[in-house]
Design a protein around this motif. Sequence first.
Motif, PDB file in Angstrom:
ATOM      1  N   ALA A 165    -117.818 -41.912  10.844  1.00 34.74           N
ATOM      2  CA  ALA A 165    -117.317 -42.791  10.331  1.00 34.74           C
ATOM      3  C   ALA A 165    -118.018 -44.223   9.848  1.00 34.74           C
ATOM      4  CB  ALA A 165    -115.890 -42.314   9.807  1.00 34.74           C
ATOM      5  N   GLY A 166    -117.840 -44.332  10.866  1.00 33.19           N
ATOM      6  CA  GLY A 166    -118.572 -45.718  11.244  1.00 33.19           C
ATOM      7  C   GLY A 166    -117.471 -46.894  11.769  1.00 33.19           C
ATOM      8  N   VAL A 167    -116.269 -46.486  12.058  1.00 34.97           N
ATOM      9  CA  VAL A 167    -115.073 -47.209  11.669  1.00 34.97           C
ATOM     10  C   VAL A 167    -114.370 -46.930  13.074  1.00 34.97           C
ATOM     11  CG1 VAL A 167    -114.665 -47.251   8.956  1.00 34.97           C
ATOM     12  CG2 VAL A 167    -113.629 -45.521  11.297  1.00 34.97           C
ATOM     13  N   ASP A 168    -113.607 -48.455  13.249  1.00 35.86           N
ATOM     14  CA  ASP A 168    -112.747 -48.880  14.255  1.00 35.86           C
ATOM     15  C   ASP A 168    -111.553 -47.689  14.432  1.00 35.86           C
ATOM     16  OD1 ASP A 168    -111.371 -49.450  16.297  1.00 35.86           O
ATOM     17  OD2 ASP A 168    -111.868 -51.271  16.062  1.00 35.86           O
ATOM     18  N   PRO A 169    -111.449 -46.401  14.956  1.00 34.11           N
ATOM     19  CA  PRO A 169    -110.061 -45.747  14.900  1.00 34.11           C
ATOM     20  C   PRO A 169    -108.644 -46.470  14.949  1.00 34.11           C
ATOM     21  CG  PRO A 169    -110.567 -45.402  17.060  1.00 34.11           C
ATOM     22  CD  PRO A 169    -111.823 -46.179  16.603  1.00 34.11           C
ATOM     23  N   GLY A 170    -108.574 -47.433  14.982  1.00 35.14           N
ATOM     24  CA  GLY A 170    -107.353 -48.927  16.122  1.00 35.14           C
ATOM     25  C   GLY A 170    -106.686 -48.201  16.862  1.00 35.14           C
ATOM     26  N   GLY A 171    -105.614 -48.414  17.513  1.00 39.53           N
ATOM     27  CA  GLY A 171    -104.556 -47.923  18.810  1.00 39.53           C
ATOM     28  C   GLY A 171    -103.100 -48.907  18.252  1.00 39.53           C
ATOM     29  N   ASP A 172    -102.509 -48.821  19.330  1.00 35.66           N
ATOM     30  CA  ASP A 172    -101.287 -49.829  19.568  1.00 35.66           C
ATOM     31  C   ASP A 172    -100.370 -48.894  18.785  1.00 35.66           C
ATOM     32  OD1 ASP A 172    -102.196 -51.393  21.511  1.00 35.66           O
ATOM     33  OD2 ASP A 172    -103.031 -52.583  20.576  1.00 35.66           O
ATOM     34  N   ILE A 173    -100.204 -47.180  18.415  1.00 33.56           N
ATOM     35  CA  ILE A 173     -98.895 -47.198  17.867  1.00 33.56           C
ATOM     36  C   ILE A 173     -97.703 -46.784  18.750  1.00 33.56           C
ATOM     37  CG2 ILE A 173     -98.915 -45.611  16.022  1.00 33.56           C
ATOM     38  CD1 ILE A 173    -100.372 -46.853  14.920  1.00 33.56           C
ATOM     39  N   PHE A 174     -96.942 -46.963  18.096  1.00 29.03           N
ATOM     40  CA  PHE A 174     -95.351 -47.132  19.190  1.00 29.03           C
ATOM     41  C   PHE A 174     -94.728 -46.792  17.837  1.00 29.03           C
ATOM     42  CE2 PHE A 174     -97.756 -50.886  21.521  1.00 29.03           C
ATOM     43  CZ  PHE A 174     -97.546 -49.984  22.027  1.00 29.03           C
ATOM     44  N   ILE A 175     -93.270 -46.601  18.693  1.00 28.34           N
ATOM     45  CA  ILE A 175     -91.933 -46.243  18.133  1.00 28.34           C
ATOM     46  C   ILE A 175     -91.626 -47.171  18.986  1.00 28.34           C
ATOM     47  CG2 ILE A 175     -89.696 -45.032  18.049  1.00 28.34           C
ATOM     48  CD1 ILE A 175     -91.710 -42.325  19.285  1.00 28.34           C
ATOM     49  N   HIS A 176     -90.680 -47.673  17.364  1.00 32.94           N
ATOM     50  CA  HIS A 176     -90.382 -49.150  17.823  1.00 32.94           C
ATOM     51  C   HIS A 176     -89.300 -50.601  17.160  1.00 32.94           C
ATOM     52  CE1 HIS A 176     -92.052 -51.703  15.192  1.00 32.94           C
ATOM     53  NE2 HIS A 176     -93.507 -50.315  15.114  1.00 32.94           N
ATOM     54  N   GLY A 177     -88.332 -51.117  17.428  1.00 31.60           N
ATOM     55  CA  GLY A 177     -87.285 -51.596  16.714  1.00 31.60           C
ATOM     56  C   GLY A 177     -88.116 -51.907  16.154  1.00 31.60           C
ATOM     57  N   GLN A 178     -86.640 -53.240  15.442  1.00 34.26           N
ATOM     58  CA  GLN A 178     -86.843 -54.526  14.510  1.00 34.26           C
ATOM     59  C   GLN A 178     -87.480 -55.459  15.002  1.00 34.26           C
ATOM     60  OE1 GLN A 178     -85.761 -54.148  11.475  1.00 34.26           O
ATOM     61  NE2 GLN A 178     -86.073 -51.745  12.176  1.00 34.26           N
ATOM     62  N   PRO A 179     -88.744 -56.442  14.136  1.00 35.22           N
ATOM     63  CA  PRO A 179     -89.204 -57.729  14.667  1.00 35.22           C
ATOM     64  C   PRO A 179     -88.053 -58.294  15.770  1.00 35.22           C
ATOM     65  CG  PRO A 179     -90.265 -57.134  12.228  1.00 35.22           C
ATOM     66  CD  PRO A 179     -88.550 -56.150  12.802  1.00 35.22           C
ATOM     67  N   SER A 180     -88.608 -59.133  16.535  1.00 35.51           N
ATOM     68  CA  SER A 180     -87.770 -60.595  17.130  1.00 35.51           C
ATOM     69  C   SER A 180     -88.040 -61.620  15.990  1.00 35.51           C
ATOM     70  CB  SER A 180     -88.369 -60.662  18.167  1.00 35.51           C
ATOM     71  OG  SER A 180     -88.078 -58.730  19.001  1.00 35.51           O
ATOM     72  N   LEU A 181     -89.381 -61.685  15.417  1.00 36.60           N
ATOM     73  CA  LEU A 181     -89.459 -63.026  14.785  1.00 36.60           C
ATOM     74  C   LEU A 181     -88.382 -63.019  13.441  1.00 36.60           C
ATOM     75  CD1 LEU A 181     -93.364 -63.514  14.897  1.00 36.60           C
ATOM     76  CD2 LEU A 181     -91.389 -64.147  16.637  1.00 36.60           C
ATOM     77  N   ARG A 182     -88.048 -63.983  12.920  1.00 36.93           N
ATOM     78  CA  ARG A 182     -87.099 -64.085  12.051  1.00 36.93           C
ATOM     79  C   ARG A 182     -87.852 -63.722  10.635  1.00 36.93           C
ATOM     80  NH1 ARG A 182     -82.361 -67.971  11.057  1.00 36.93           N
ATOM     81  NH2 ARG A 182     -82.649 -67.618  13.537  1.00 36.93           N
ATOM     82  N   SER A 183     -89.300 -64.665  10.227  1.00 36.20           N
ATOM     83  CA  SER A 183     -90.029 -63.985   9.147  1.00 36.20           C
ATOM     84  C   SER A 183     -90.392 -62.337   9.482  1.00 36.20           C
ATOM     85  CB  SER A 183     -90.877 -65.016   9.270  1.00 36.20           C
ATOM     86  OG  SER A 183     -92.105 -64.611  10.105  1.00 36.20           O
ATOM     87  N   GLU A 184     -90.364 -62.131  10.193  1.00 35.77           N
ATOM     88  CA  GLU A 184     -91.331 -60.369  10.160  1.00 35.77           C
ATOM     89  C   GLU A 184     -89.703 -59.759  10.252  1.00 35.77           C
ATOM     90  OE1 GLU A 184     -93.153 -59.678  13.727  1.00 35.77           O
ATOM     91  OE2 GLU A 184     -95.287 -60.518  13.168  1.00 35.77           O
ATOM     92  N   LEU A 185     -88.814 -60.206  10.634  1.00 38.74           N
ATOM     93  CA  LEU A 185     -87.335 -59.563  10.654  1.00 38.74           C
ATOM     94  C   LEU A 185     -86.477 -59.601   9.330  1.00 38.74           C
ATOM     95  CD1 LEU A 185     -85.114 -57.783  11.540  1.00 38.74           C
ATOM     96  CD2 LEU A 185     -83.852 -59.723  12.424  1.00 38.74           C
TER      97      LEU A 185
END
Length: 172
Positions: free
Chosen positions: A114-134
């Motif tokens: 398709a001529g695209v980047d498939p991406g990556g860095d897929i995780f199972i994770h908890g909540q963000p550490s940064l207050r704004s993201e949380l």
Amino acid sequence: MDRRAFGLGAMATLSLSACASAGPRFLTYDGPEVTSLVVNKSARKMYLLHHEHVLREYDVDLGFAPNGTKTKRGDGRTPEGSYLIDRRNPRSRYHLSLGISYPNSQDVAQAKAAGVDPGGDIFIHGQPSLRSELKRAKKTPDWTAGCIAVKNNEIEEIYAMVNKGTLITLRP
């Protein structure tokens, strides 16, 4: 011992104990082996299994565009298919994380065609550490960029139970 020396020693001890408790807790698990994980995206559920027996069930948040499978970097979708837990990150910016082996060779081939980047860095994770993201995560369902998110106390349990190399199947 003079008061000043005692006071400084007490402050140093309290400071060190505060630093030690600031990081994630590492729980231990001695129950049945988790042989696989299943994520049912439409139900927003993740199951930890010992063969056919469900050991634990969790509510999950997904990528911000959860319908369909991930096809390219930035699409906000959570992948669908079978992968492995391939890494563990105790210093994740999302309170512990378990890596998923996306993209596999089929994902890479489809993205290349398709001529695209498939991406990556897929995780199972908890909540963000940064207050704004949380703050955003707490008020927005399906807030990740394609990952599977659970509560912090849940990722601590999952992190203890799931080993590197465990199969994970992500269903629509």
